[in-house]
Scaffold this motif. Structure first.
Motif, PDB file in Angstrom:
ATOM      1  N   GLN A 101       6.950  33.461 -12.566  1.00 23.75           N
ATOM      2  CA  GLN A 101       6.652  32.438 -11.801  1.00 23.75           C
ATOM      3  C   GLN A 101       6.232  32.919 -10.076  1.00 23.75           C
ATOM      4  N   GLY A 102       6.660  34.224 -10.541  1.00 24.55           N
ATOM      5  CA  GLY A 102       7.140  34.642  -8.814  1.00 24.55           C
ATOM      6  C   GLY A 102       8.555  35.065  -7.791  1.00 24.55           C
ATOM      7  N   ALA A 103       9.022  34.078  -8.769  1.00 26.61           N
ATOM      8  CA  ALA A 103      10.570  33.784  -7.277  1.00 26.61           C
ATOM      9  C   ALA A 103      11.016  34.746  -8.258  1.00 26.61           C
ATOM     10  N   GLN A 158      22.409  33.353  -1.554  1.00 26.22           N
ATOM     11  CA  GLN A 158      21.003  32.891  -0.664  1.00 26.22           C
ATOM     12  C   GLN A 158      21.148  32.843   0.891  1.00 26.22           C
ATOM     13  N   VAL A 159      22.128  32.772   1.404  1.00 21.51           N
ATOM     14  CA  VAL A 159      22.838  33.001   2.749  1.00 21.51           C
ATOM     15  C   VAL A 159      22.373  33.875   3.135  1.00 21.51           C
ATOM     16  N   THR A 160      22.382  35.086   2.280  1.00 17.88           N
ATOM     17  CA  THR A 160      21.753  36.331   2.937  1.00 17.88           C
ATOM     18  C   THR A 160      20.203  36.545   3.036  1.00 17.88           C
ATOM     19  N   VAL A 176      14.242  35.327   4.725  1.00 18.75           N
ATOM     20  CA  VAL A 176      13.491  35.148   3.476  1.00 18.75           C
ATOM     21  C   VAL A 176      13.823  33.559   3.458  1.00 18.75           C
ATOM     22  N   GLY A 177      12.183  32.622   3.073  1.00 18.94           N
ATOM     23  CA  GLY A 177      12.073  31.834   3.536  1.00 18.94           C
ATOM     24  C   GLY A 177      13.090  30.203   2.389  1.00 18.94           C
ATOM     25  N   VAL A 190      14.560  30.769  -1.543  1.00 17.12           N
ATOM     26  CA  VAL A 190      15.377  31.358  -1.756  1.00 17.12           C
ATOM     27  C   VAL A 190      15.987  30.278  -2.583  1.00 17.12           C
ATOM     28  N   TRP A 191      15.643  28.858  -2.739  1.00 13.85           N
ATOM     29  CA  TRP A 191      15.904  27.947  -3.321  1.00 13.85           C
ATOM     30  C   TRP A 191      15.213  27.382  -4.763  1.00 13.85           C
ATOM     31  N   ASN A 192      14.329  28.510  -5.377  1.00 11.64           N
ATOM     32  CA  ASN A 192      14.069  29.215  -6.809  1.00 11.64           C
ATOM     33  C   ASN A 192      14.203  30.276  -7.332  1.00 11.64           C
ATOM     34  N   LEU A 193      15.584  31.224  -6.277  1.00 17.96           N
ATOM     35  CA  LEU A 193      16.147  32.175  -6.347  1.00 17.96           C
ATOM     36  C   LEU A 193      17.321  31.638  -7.469  1.00 17.96           C
TER      37      LEU A 193
END
Length: 97
Positions: free
Chosen positions: A36-38, A65-67, A73-74, A78-81
């Motif tokens: 999906q590109g994440a 995610q914090v880093t 990084v938007g 980050v949420w889809n990581l």
């Protein structure tokens, strides 16, 4: 966020991610986009036991995610990581079989 901008931000975040996780045995990191590109962040440790111990840590994904967020990084990225962990020991076994 433009594709190239978030890709550069993820690249820039790999060094501090490895540095902060060094005490847990992380020696390298890279990323690849999923279907999906994440981004999927791959962390590499030396031993299989280190990988298992790191997988059990509930703080691992939030720390990554914090880093990423701190380096621009938007939140949509980050949420889809996902974070995956491999070990040199397990990789070597793949080549022996």
């Amino acid at each position: 966020m433009a594709d190239e901008a978030w890709r550069s931000a993820v690249d820039a975040a790999l060094v501090p991610i490895v540095a902060s996780l060094g005490p847990w045995g992380v020696e390298e990191a890279h990323w690849l986009p999923d279907r999906q590109g994440a981004p999927v962040i791959w962390l590499r440790v030396r031993r299989r036991a280190q990988a298992e111990a790191l997988r059990r840590q509930v703080w691992l994904l939030p720390q990554v995610q914090v880093t990423l967020t701190r380096l621009g990084v938007g939140h949509d990225i980050v949420w889809n990581l996902r974070v995956e962990i491999s070990s040199a020991e397990a990789e070597a076994e793949l080549f022996r079989e």
